[in-house]
Motif scaffolding. Structure first.
Motif, PDB file in Angstrom:
ATOM      1  N   LEU A 123       0.943  -1.287  -0.595  1.00  0.00           N
ATOM      2  CA  LEU A 123      -0.355   0.202   0.335  1.00  0.00           C
ATOM      3  C   LEU A 123       0.828   0.932  -0.103  1.00  0.00           C
ATOM      4  O   LEU A 123       0.742   2.450  -0.787  1.00  0.00           O
ATOM      5  N   SER A 124       2.416   1.248   0.812  1.00  0.00           N
ATOM      6  CA  SER A 124       2.653   2.435   0.972  1.00  0.00           C
ATOM      7  C   SER A 124       3.994   2.769  -0.341  1.00  0.00           C
ATOM      8  O   SER A 124       3.732   3.811  -1.248  1.00  0.00           O
ATOM      9  N   ASN A 125       3.300   1.756  -1.598  1.00  0.00           N
ATOM     10  CA  ASN A 125       4.376   1.993  -2.998  1.00  0.00           C
ATOM     11  C   ASN A 125       3.404   1.942  -3.531  1.00  0.00           C
ATOM     12  O   ASN A 125       3.391   1.451  -5.507  1.00  0.00           O
ATOM     13  N   ASN A 126       2.415   2.610  -3.397  1.00  0.00           N
ATOM     14  CA  ASN A 126       0.773   2.535  -4.036  1.00  0.00           C
ATOM     15  C   ASN A 126       0.469   1.182  -4.919  1.00  0.00           C
ATOM     16  O   ASN A 126      -0.274   1.365  -6.247  1.00  0.00           O
ATOM     17  N   LYS A 127       1.158  -0.397  -4.874  1.00  0.00           N
ATOM     18  CA  LYS A 127       0.145  -1.578  -4.892  1.00  0.00           C
ATOM     19  C   LYS A 127      -1.193  -1.959  -4.551  1.00  0.00           C
ATOM     20  O   LYS A 127      -1.466  -2.905  -3.886  1.00  0.00           O
ATOM     21  N   ARG A 128      -1.884  -1.707  -4.796  1.00  0.00           N
ATOM     22  CA  ARG A 128      -3.688  -1.508  -3.845  1.00  0.00           C
ATOM     23  C   ARG A 128      -3.898  -2.842  -4.422  1.00  0.00           C
ATOM     24  O   ARG A 128      -4.497  -3.311  -4.125  1.00  0.00           O
TER      25      ARG A 128
END
Length: 185
Positions: A123-128
């Motif tokens: 989530l912090s790497n925007n891989k939702r």
């Protein structure tokens, strides 16, 4: 359960039904959650009453190999409350006694903690989307633990591990591919 009444089946019809006014999706979803937990208590109590403690079944249930390779089908038909209800994971674990129950749920908690850390990083790497897939699979473990046998519920841990392994392999391949030099004009 509410999806069974649809005229067509598959991922796309199921997603389309969520916003449909014909189908009160939220109400049905909440009922199904409620039903799973209530029915799960019934199945767990039935498992405690009818199941026999067999460590072979425990070891077969946690084994990631296909059922035909580990002897699952030699036991599967005898692990049911009735035609429709298999023994539950919770009932099977509780049947083993306090020590195994504590160890099992401690290890399960550690597994969830490990996956939670991975989900947070995703989530912090925007891989939702990837994080959402893992969350869904882990949620299925929780729901299956109430109503289905130990092997059916535990396999979702293996699915997540397999997906993470494939993602790791793909990252390594991508990272180690030789860079193609392009001629710039």
């Amino acid at each position: 359960m509410q999806l069974r009444s649809l005229s067509s089946h598959g991922l796309i019809p199921y997603i389309k039904s969520i916003g449909s006014s014909d189908n009160d999706f939220l109400r049905s979803f909440v009922f199904n959650l409620y039903y799973s937990f209530i029915y799960g208590v019934y199945v767990t109590i039935g498992t405690l009453e009818k199941a026999k403690l067999d460590w072979n079944i425990i070891f077969i249930s946690i084994n990631p190999l296909p059922g035909s390779m580990v002897g699952w089908y030699d036991y599967a038909n005898n692990m049911r409350l009735n035609l429709f209800a298999p023994f539950s994971l919770h009932g099977r674990v509780f049947k083993t006694g306090y020590l195994f129950t504590i160890i099992y749920f401690l290890i399960t908690g550690l597994i969830f903690t490990y996956f939670e850390n991975i989900i947070r990083k995703l989530l912090s790497n925007n891989k939702r989307t990837f994080a959402f897939l893992i969350i869904i699979l882990l949620s299925l473990h929780i729901f299956y633990a109430f109503e289905y046998n130990m092997r059916a519920a535990i396999r979702y841990f293996y699915y997540v591990l397999f997906i993470l392994f494939i993602a790791y392999i793909l990252r390594q391949v991508k990272k180690n591919l030789p860079k193609i030099k392009t001629n710039e004009k």
